[in-house]
Scaffold this active site. Structure first.
Site, PDB file in Angstrom:
ATOM      1  N   ASP A  44      23.868 -70.529 -31.267  1.00 51.34           N
ATOM      2  CA  ASP A  44      23.459 -71.064 -32.562  1.00 51.34           C
ATOM      3  C   ASP A  44      24.481 -72.139 -32.942  1.00 51.34           C
ATOM      4  OD1 ASP A  44      22.321 -71.201 -35.196  1.00 51.34           O
ATOM      5  OD2 ASP A  44      23.977 -69.952 -35.884  1.00 51.34           O
ATOM      6  N   ASP A  84      25.251 -65.918 -35.522  1.00 48.87           N
ATOM      7  CA  ASP A  84      25.948 -65.268 -36.642  1.00 48.87           C
ATOM      8  C   ASP A  84      25.044 -64.953 -37.821  1.00 48.87           C
ATOM      9  OD1 ASP A  84      25.519 -67.883 -37.582  1.00 48.87           O
ATOM     10  OD2 ASP A  84      27.283 -67.755 -38.879  1.00 48.87           O
ATOM     11  N   ASP A 116      19.255 -65.134 -36.229  1.00 53.44           N
ATOM     12  CA  ASP A 116      19.598 -64.958 -34.814  1.00 53.44           C
ATOM     13  C   ASP A 116      19.315 -63.539 -34.318  1.00 53.44           C
ATOM     14  OD1 ASP A 116      20.698 -67.596 -34.621  1.00 53.44           O
ATOM     15  OD2 ASP A 116      22.495 -66.872 -35.629  1.00 53.44           O
TER      16      ASP A 116
END
Length: 816
Positions: free
Chosen positions: A503, A702, A706
């Site tokens: 990410d 995080d 996700d």
């Protein structure tokens, strides 16, 4: 609302009575369903007695007024209930039951928790149980079980019983070797009976699940660790029991000095106890997989502030909200359901969905998502999707499904056992045949003893410790280096990963916007400009205002007082400081203020190409400067990406941010592929696509967005600085939130796999060396077969070797 004295009924509609009652939204008979009752009909049936009875407004059951049932007064009317449970439900949300909303609520079928096997996903059943293929305990498909983990509770109890019997058994068996005269005090016969008494409950009761798994493995011919344990423990116990009570069946040459046969009760019990240690450690780790689901469910508030048609506001239970309900969301509150904005304006933190730190402005006509956070304004919203239809509910379902669909990993111990078991059985059969043909009289007894001895010595005492000891030590070493390992399998998988999906926000970058660039036109002083902007932005509710104010404060510049502040939606802000007029915002704001901004347009475009947000500042109608804000890349990210590339890994960035910003970050870091503008389901789809292409994928993220991808990947890696849901969905958490932790996690994984293989060698090596002795290879020379001394030595050496080798992981250098 006023409560009246309540009598406690022993049987009621919500507490187990046998009366038939009618919910207002239940339809009886055939044909078309009856129309939902109106508010007046519900109120009349609940307050106007007919033959001394009224209807319970919650469940629809008839309640006698003189039966001493619970009641309360609401808006001048008395309502009566069949039970305290119905009373409490009504008290929490009278409008829901009196308005007819209960009939509008979609009735979902009752959910019986389905359980599946983590190793054999095709096995599905209602309620807990064991897998008919491998014998493992089934796990809830929804990710969260009701109540405690029964297998963990059961195995912990069996562990204590096994350990409690193993200690005195070891003392009894090892006393002569340690020079303790315990057996002399008791007498050999009594000592043998004591060993039998201590071992029997452990083998017959405690080890029962192991025998069940072992038998299943033979029936399905999936030979594994349980096959070996069942054969070794079962043979040792049966042989020792016969040798204890029927010693005359064996030739005198096999008897010990005291005239008794050697027994192996302590070997059987110690093996069981050590295997239980490993199993309990594994079950405790597996139980935490449901934490991700719990953390997701906690994102939605438990209540929503309903606005009734007559303007009354109150907090109603979330499960009572139906489509069309109007709700108020106050500043700082989470949005309860997916809805449309009816009135008000605010900025909403949607990082749950996009992962991006900048809140999104919302006004009348926009949609908001349940679980997102309202920042500063007050909204009135109309519920559009509730219950299982919300986006948050879909994310929960995706995480749960991904956790179940992750391919199971067969333990190294099972793989080794699948070859070792047939080999041992063949050796035992060969020993039996050779003794039958060439052995002295009674050849049959010697053949039986030698075959049994092979099966006893072959079961490694340390087999159940080999993997758990390495995992435990590696987990401790990882924690010292900021790598928290939640899932033991993640450590094994990490060594084989060849692709990492990362990410952007909060993983590669700091996850919080910061003031990065200040460019002034020559005629203006930078400190003066920043002082004016700090004063102006202090009154702004724009998502970037906080970053600008903090950035100016870090430079030690005080705010100039600003009056006549006003915000122009979608453009910027303006105000007055003394005699000076300030305008700050995008190009449209400059145009509105008749400010020529061409001189800095090129610079603004350059900053935007780097993924930054650029804003113009004007003082007294003149262009004064340009301010840029961005989410900066973490200091150690570039070095970590380079190290991962050196290790041969492919890096793919998947972000909810726009293509331009994503490309700017990827180009700086040398990332291989970029997927921009992706939603939670898109990230999971990317991981699934890579799986189909044969890649071994680790996902690093995080945020809540996700979580599905973290659960779906071979290894989920969460930033410890991120959302709880991400941490719970991942197998590995990087406490410091730095990407360098991935490099350390990979090195730890490789070292752990090597250590497990070494442990398995030690677990099997000493016992394998004892197999020829047990088969009788030394009998022609020394006249002895396997003795308890040899079995005890193999057991002790293998256990000590495994433990000391596992402890070497504490000294692994993860930064080399």
């Amino acid at each position: 609302m006023t409560d009246h004295a309540t009598g406690t009924a022993k049987k009621d509609c919500c507490g187990g009575h046998n009366h038939h009652h009618h919910d207002q939204d239940h339809h009886h008979g055939h044909g078309a369903p009856a129309p939902a009752p109106s508010t007046e009909e519900i109120k009349k049936s609940a307050t106007v007695p007919v033959d001394g009875t009224v209807k319970d407004p919650v469940c629809g059951m008839s309640v006698k007024l003189d039966a001493g049932k619970p009641s309360l007064t609401y808006r001048g009317d008395d309502y009566h209930f069949c039970s305290q449970k119905c009373h409490d439900r009504f008290e929490a949300d009278p409008y829901f039951y009196l308005s007819g909303n209960k009939a509008k609520k979609k009735q979902s079928a009752p959910k019986n928790t389905l359980y599946t096997c983590p190793m054999d996903p095709e096995i599905v059943q209602e309620g807990p149980g064991t897998c008919p293929i491998c014998g493992m305990a089934l796990e809830p498909m929804g990710g969260v079980a009701d109540g405690p983990n029964h297998e963990l509770v059961d195995f912990t109890r069996r562990l204590w019983v096994s350990a409690g019997a193993a200690v005195p058994l070891l003392i009894l068996a090892m006393a002569p070797m340690l020079g303790l005269p315990i057996r002399e005090w008791l007498g050999e016969r009594l000592a043998l009976y004591l060993e039998f008494a201590l071992a029997t409950p452990v083998v017959i009761w405690a080890a029962r699940p192991f025998f069940h798994r072992g038998w299943t493995s033979i029936k399905t011919w999936n030979l594994n660790m349980w096959t070996l344990i069942m054969i070794g423990v079962g043979t040792a116990y049966l042989y020792s029991t016969i040798a204890t009570f029927l010693p005359w069946l064996f030739p005198a040459g096999l008897h010990m000095a005291g005239g008794h046969m050697p027994v192996y009760f302590e070997a059987a019990v110690v093996i069981i106890a050590l295997v239980f240690v490993g199993q309990v450690l594994e079950l405790r780790a597996r139980e935490r997989t449901g934490d991700a689901i719990r953390a997701l469910l906690d994102l939605a508030p438990k209540t929503a502030r309903r606005i009734t048609p007559d303007g009354e506001e109150y907090d109603a239970p979330l499960e009572n909200i139906v489509e069309g309900d109007r709700l108020r969301v106050r500043p700082g509150e989470a949005v309860p359901v997916d809805a449309n904005v009816v009135s008000g304006s605010t900025s909403v933190d949607e990082s749950m969905l996009t992962g991006e730190p900048l809140p999104v402005e919302k006004r009348e006509g926009d949609t908001v998502t349940g679980g997102t956070l309202n920042k500063n304004g007050s909204l009135v919203i109309e519920a559009a999707k509730v219950g299982d239809e919300t986006i948050l509910a879909r994310i929960v379902a995706m995480v749960s499904s991904a956790q179940r669909s992750r391919a199971p990993i067969q333990g190294l111990a099972d793989r080794v056992s699948s070859y070792f078991v047939p080999t041992v059985v063949i050796v035992a059969l060969l020993a039996f045949l050779i003794w039958i043909v060439f052995g002295p009289d009674p050849a049959f007894v010697f053949a039986i003893v030698s075959a049994v001895s092979v099966l006893i010595i072959a079961c490694p005492c340390a087999l159940g410790l080999a993997t758990p000891m390495s995992i435990m030590t590696a987990t401790g070493r990882g924690a010292q280096a900021g790598v928290l390992v939640k899932d033991a399998e993640a450590l094994e998988r990490m060594a084989k990963v060849d692709t990492i999906v990362v990410d952007k926000t909060g993983t590669l970058t700091e996850g919080k916007p910061r003031l990065t660039d200040v460019i002034t036109v020559e005629a203006f002083d930078e400190r003066e400009l920043l002082g004016l902007l700090r004063g102006l932005e202090a009154g702004s509710e724009h998502p970037l205002a906080e970053a600008i104010v903090d950035g100016i404060a870090e430079r030690g510049i005080e705010a100039n007082p600003v009056t006549e502040f006003s915000a122009v939606t979608g453009k910027g802000v303006q105000g007055q400081s003394g005699k000076r007029t300030i305008a700050f915002g995008n190009a449209a704001m400059m145009d509105l203020s008749s400010v020529d901004h061409q001189a800095l347009d090129g610079t603004a475009d350059e900053l935007r190409s780097e993924g930054k947000t650029a804003m113009f500042a004007a003082i007294d109608g003149q262009l004064a400067g340009l301010i840029a804000v961005s989410d900066p890349i973490k200091a150690d990210t570039k070095a970590a990406i380079d190290a991962l590339h050196e290790a041969g890994l492919t890096i793919i960035m998947a972000t909810g941010d726009n293509e331009r910003t994503a490309r700017a970050v990827a180009d700086k870091l040398g990332i291989d592929q970029v997927r921009a503008g992706v939603l939670p389901e898109d990230k999971k789809a990317l991981v699934d696509e890579l799986h189909r292409n044969g890649r071994k994928v680790a996902m690093a993220g995080d945020g809540v967005n996700d979580a599905p991808a973290l659960a779906s990947a071979e290894v989920g890696i969460a930033m410890g600085t991120g959302a709880d849901v991400a941490v719970e969905s991942a197998g590995i958490t990087l406490l410091k939130g730095d990407l360098g932790g991935i490099v350390r996690a990979r090195k730890l994984s490789q070292a752990t796999l090597r250590n497990i293989k070494q442990n398995l060698f030690f677990a099997f090596a000493y016992n394998a060396a004892g197999v020829p002795v047990a088969a009788g290879i030394l009998y022609p020379v020394t006249g002895t077969l396997l003795s308890p001394m040899i079995a005890a030595a193999a057991m002790s050496l293998s256990s000590v070797s495994v433990i000391s080798n596992a402890l070497r992981l504490r000294r692994v250098d993860l930064d080399a």
